[in-house]
Design a protein around this motif. Sequence first.
Motif, PDB file in Angstrom:
ATOM      1  N   GLY A  34       0.651   3.370  -0.269  1.00  8.82           N
ATOM      2  CA  GLY A  34       0.507   2.280  -1.230  1.00  8.82           C
ATOM      3  C   GLY A  34       0.466   0.921  -0.564  1.00  8.82           C
ATOM      4  O   GLY A  34      -0.319   0.048  -0.955  1.00  8.82           O
ATOM      5  N   ALA A  35       1.283   0.727   0.464  1.00  7.64           N
ATOM      6  CA  ALA A  35       1.285  -0.553   1.175  1.00  7.64           C
ATOM      7  C   ALA A  35      -0.031  -0.777   1.901  1.00  7.64           C
ATOM      8  O   ALA A  35      -0.582  -1.889   1.874  1.00  7.64           O
ATOM      9  N   ARG A  36      -0.573   0.254   2.535  1.00 11.94           N
ATOM     10  CA  ARG A  36      -1.861   0.115   3.214  1.00 11.94           C
ATOM     11  C   ARG A  36      -2.983  -0.184   2.227  1.00 11.94           C
ATOM     12  O   ARG A  36      -3.838  -1.049   2.472  1.00 11.94           O
ATOM     13  N   ALA A  37      -2.993   0.514   1.088  1.00 16.06           N
ATOM     14  CA  ALA A  37      -4.035   0.278   0.087  1.00 16.06           C
ATOM     15  C   ALA A  37      -3.920  -1.126  -0.492  1.00 16.06           C
ATOM     16  O   ALA A  37      -4.928  -1.824  -0.663  1.00 16.06           O
ATOM     17  N   ALA A  38      -2.712  -1.573  -0.782  1.00 12.28           N
ATOM     18  CA  ALA A  38      -2.516  -2.908  -1.342  1.00 12.28           C
ATOM     19  C   ALA A  38      -2.929  -3.985  -0.350  1.00 12.28           C
ATOM     20  O   ALA A  38      -3.594  -4.958  -0.717  1.00 12.28           O
ATOM     21  N   GLY A  46      -9.084  -8.821  -3.561  1.00 11.26           N
ATOM     22  CA  GLY A  46      -8.945  -7.949  -4.724  1.00 11.26           C
ATOM     23  C   GLY A  46      -7.520  -7.966  -5.244  1.00 11.26           C
ATOM     24  O   GLY A  46      -6.655  -8.703  -4.763  1.00 11.26           O
ATOM     25  N   ASP A  47      -7.262  -7.148  -6.251  1.00 17.28           N
ATOM     26  CA  ASP A  47      -5.931  -7.031  -6.837  1.00 17.28           C
ATOM     27  C   ASP A  47      -5.137  -5.989  -6.047  1.00 17.28           C
ATOM     28  O   ASP A  47      -5.203  -4.797  -6.321  1.00 17.28           O
ATOM     29  N   GLY A  48      -4.396  -6.463  -5.061  1.00 23.37           N
ATOM     30  CA  GLY A  48      -3.631  -5.568  -4.201  1.00 23.37           C
ATOM     31  C   GLY A  48      -2.529  -4.844  -4.932  1.00 23.37           C
ATOM     32  O   GLY A  48      -2.226  -3.690  -4.621  1.00 23.37           O
ATOM     33  N   SER A  66       2.138  -8.346  -2.666  1.00 24.51           N
ATOM     34  CA  SER A  66       1.250  -8.653  -1.550  1.00 24.51           C
ATOM     35  C   SER A  66       1.240 -10.157  -1.335  1.00 24.51           C
ATOM     36  O   SER A  66       1.334 -10.935  -2.277  1.00 24.51           O
ATOM     37  N   ASP A  67       1.149 -10.551  -0.087  1.00 22.01           N
ATOM     38  CA  ASP A  67       1.161 -11.955   0.305  1.00 22.01           C
ATOM     39  C   ASP A  67      -0.049 -12.199   1.192  1.00 22.01           C
ATOM     40  O   ASP A  67      -0.100 -11.720   2.323  1.00 22.01           O
ATOM     41  N   LYS A  68      -1.018 -12.945   0.665  1.00 23.27           N
ATOM     42  CA  LYS A  68      -2.241 -13.212   1.417  1.00 23.27           C
ATOM     43  C   LYS A  68      -2.086 -14.526   2.163  1.00 23.27           C
ATOM     44  O   LYS A  68      -1.835 -15.568   1.578  1.00 23.27           O
ATOM     45  N   GLY A  69      -2.250 -14.457   3.470  1.00 23.81           N
ATOM     46  CA  GLY A  69      -2.199 -15.640   4.316  1.00 23.81           C
ATOM     47  C   GLY A  69      -3.583 -15.993   4.820  1.00 23.81           C
ATOM     48  O   GLY A  69      -4.578 -15.361   4.478  1.00 23.81           O
ATOM     49  N   ALA A  70      -3.662 -17.016   5.653  1.00 21.82           N
ATOM     50  CA  ALA A  70      -4.958 -17.440   6.192  1.00 21.82           C
ATOM     51  C   ALA A  70      -5.540 -16.396   7.134  1.00 21.82           C
ATOM     52  O   ALA A  70      -6.748 -16.161   7.136  1.00 21.82           O
ATOM     53  N   ALA A  75       1.479  -6.495   2.602  1.00 26.22           N
ATOM     54  CA  ALA A  75       1.879  -5.867   1.340  1.00 26.22           C
ATOM     55  C   ALA A  75       3.167  -5.082   1.564  1.00 26.22           C
ATOM     56  O   ALA A  75       3.382  -4.505   2.631  1.00 26.22           O
ATOM     57  N   THR A  76       4.003  -5.089   0.552  1.00 23.73           N
ATOM     58  CA  THR A  76       5.273  -4.373   0.594  1.00 23.73           C
ATOM     59  C   THR A  76       5.365  -3.483  -0.636  1.00 23.73           C
ATOM     60  O   THR A  76       5.064  -3.925  -1.749  1.00 23.73           O
ATOM     61  N   VAL A  77       5.784  -2.244  -0.437  1.00 25.01           N
ATOM     62  CA  VAL A  77       5.963  -1.305  -1.538  1.00 25.01           C
ATOM     63  C   VAL A  77       7.383  -0.767  -1.493  1.00 25.01           C
ATOM     64  O   VAL A  77       7.841  -0.294  -0.452  1.00 25.01           O
ATOM     65  N   HIS A  78       8.073  -0.850  -2.626  1.00 24.68           N
ATOM     66  CA  HIS A  78       9.406  -0.274  -2.786  1.00 24.68           C
ATOM     67  C   HIS A  78       9.273   0.885  -3.772  1.00 24.68           C
ATOM     68  O   HIS A  78       8.662   0.730  -4.831  1.00 24.68           O
ATOM     69  N   VAL A  79       9.819   2.029  -3.431  1.00 23.31           N
ATOM     70  CA  VAL A  79       9.878   3.163  -4.350  1.00 23.31           C
ATOM     71  C   VAL A  79      11.310   3.680  -4.402  1.00 23.31           C
ATOM     72  O   VAL A  79      12.095   3.498  -3.467  1.00 23.31           O
TER      73      VAL A  79
END
Length: 103
Positions: A34-38, A46-48, A66-70, A75-79
């Motif tokens: 999920g983190a890789r896909a996001a 896109g909508d991560g 997800s945090d988009k930088g320059a 992306a971080t996923v918690h389950v």
Amino acid sequence: MLEFAGFLPILLVIGMAAIQLGLIGYGINQAGSGARAAARVASQDGDGTAAGQAAVSGWLKPDVTSDKGADLTTATVHVHVPGVIPLFGGYDVTRHATMPTDD
């Protein structure tokens, strides 16, 4: 017969612990996917969050950020992996992924 009856609870606990370890491994795998896909989708504008949630099994109830930088998108996923063995709670798993930001 008496020895088997006395040893049966130990066998059950060992079996449940093996199932629990398998579930934790599955949760780690799902959170990483999920983190890789996001991160991949968010790096391409896109909508991560939606991509990360779609990549993880719904019963794990993923929390995707997800945090988009320059230059880099992270992306971080918690389950939350439910506990199988009584008296032990569930386990929280967190995975991060970073991708280069596409311009």
